[in-house]
Design a protein around this motif. Sequence first.
Motif, mmCIF file in Angstrom:
data_model
loop_
_atom_site.group_PDB
_atom_site.id
_atom_site.type_symbol
_atom_site.label_atom_id
_atom_site.label_comp_id
_atom_site.label_asym_id
_atom_site.label_seq_id
_atom_site.Cartn_x
_atom_site.Cartn_y
_atom_site.Cartn_z
ATOM 1 N N SER A 165 52.315 30.874 80.039
ATOM 2 C CA SER A 165 53.377 30.037 79.472
ATOM 3 C C SER A 165 54.357 29.589 80.547
ATOM 4 O O SER A 165 54.893 28.469 80.488
ATOM 5 C CB SER A 165 54.109 30.783 78.360
ATOM 6 O OG SER A 165 54.706 31.980 78.852
ATOM 7 N N THR A 166 54.594 30.426 81.555
ATOM 8 C CA THR A 166 55.487 30.040 82.651
ATOM 9 C C THR A 166 54.855 28.955 83.512
ATOM 10 O O THR A 166 55.520 27.988 83.905
ATOM 11 C CB THR A 166 55.831 31.272 83.518
ATOM 12 O OG1 THR A 166 56.536 32.227 82.723
ATOM 13 C CG2 THR A 166 56.699 30.870 84.707
ATOM 14 N N LYS A 175 55.264 25.786 81.572
ATOM 15 C CA LYS A 175 56.657 25.336 81.571
ATOM 16 C C LYS A 175 57.036 24.695 82.895
ATOM 17 O O LYS A 175 57.786 23.704 82.938
ATOM 18 C CB LYS A 175 57.581 26.522 81.275
ATOM 19 C CG LYS A 175 59.058 26.176 81.195
ATOM 20 C CD LYS A 175 59.887 27.417 80.872
ATOM 21 C CE LYS A 175 61.372 27.081 80.792
ATOM 22 N NZ LYS A 175 62.185 28.299 80.488
ATOM 23 N N ASP A 224 51.457 25.641 72.862
ATOM 24 C CA ASP A 224 51.795 24.451 72.067
ATOM 25 C C ASP A 224 50.542 23.709 71.606
ATOM 26 O O ASP A 224 50.483 22.469 71.640
ATOM 27 C CB ASP A 224 52.702 23.511 72.871
ATOM 28 C CG ASP A 224 54.051 24.140 73.193
ATOM 29 O OD1 ASP A 224 54.506 24.989 72.408
ATOM 30 O OD2 ASP A 224 54.635 23.800 74.241
#
Length: 380
Positions: free
Chosen positions: A118-119, A122, A153
């Motif tokens: 997820s990082t 992002k 997402d």
Amino acid sequence: MDQKTFINTLRSWQNGSISRRDFLGRTGLGVAAAVVASQMPGLLASSAYAAEKGSMGDRLALATWPNYHSQQNLDAFATATGARVSMSVFGSNEEMLAKLQAGGSGWDVLVPTNYTISTYVKLGLIEPLDLSRIPNFDPKAFQQRFMAQGTVDGKVYAVPKNWGTTGMVYDSAQLKARPTSWKEFWELAKGEADGRVIVHDYQLTAIGNALKACGYSFNSLDTKELAEAEKLLIEVKPHLFAINSDIQPSMRSGDAWLAMSWTGDALQLQRDTPSMHYALGKEGGEIWSDFFAIPKSSEHKDAAYAFINYLLDPQHNKLEVLAHGYPSGDSRVDALLPQKLLDDPIMYPAAEQLSPLEFGAAATLTSPLRAELMARFKAA
């Protein structure tokens, strides 16, 4: 059939617009496959890659972990595609992230751990995957817990490579004690195993396993709990042999007797030295899953997709597991493995041992509190 038509037919099969049977029939490979498939299970895949040989460049840069790939597969991939695999090996996800953020890594494929994806998304460092180019990935073959964090997402950014645990490996020929907890691990570092213990050069596990010994969550970001873990780490630091994630050389030489260890390192060590044993901390610790991802900066995306697809072929993935000793999480691969390996408690710990383990939390990767703590520990 000329080469252009063959490649177009191959693409149609890869993106699902024609079936495998249609592909074999149209290209004339079906008859040959029926004769040799049982003896050479990787032949069709190799032939398909060979059809595109030269179109994907002569190299593929891979960022991965120590002792984590089958050299047989790497050599076979290079032969099939013309793309030689060069590896950059890292001992922590923090180090991988910093290198990629700095730019100019040159990597085409990255092997991140579940909690980091997820990082990466992002920060815009990896791209959504075109799953039509990875037909060997079958999501139905994996447990959801080992693949869920590859999707962010609603988009798939990474597909599963392996899963495992983080425990401790010790040499019973050198060590009288038989540790079963992280509290015992740290006590042994100051006692019987003084000067013979290795701690991962990786804040998630080094700090996490100190937290477990203190009775806290592996992923804690609480300042008081981190302070207690730091006190333990600083106290133990003078007694350590090394802070290093690549534990095998020192364990094999006898310089180290006890080390933090991932599943595959322990299994590889025990294969060669039966006195090596693996234990999970009874207080808990880490369970993890690693993935394949493609950096946005990749210069050889055709080769990257081909490489991931090649290794996810169950026959090739079987060779990976046999080489490195980490479970694939792919039920198709498990069906090909010898029963002895499926019954191995290092690879597949009992359910009651797995239940207290935690997946790493995304917040730990970029936590300044944990980063600063690790820096102080290493500098002490």
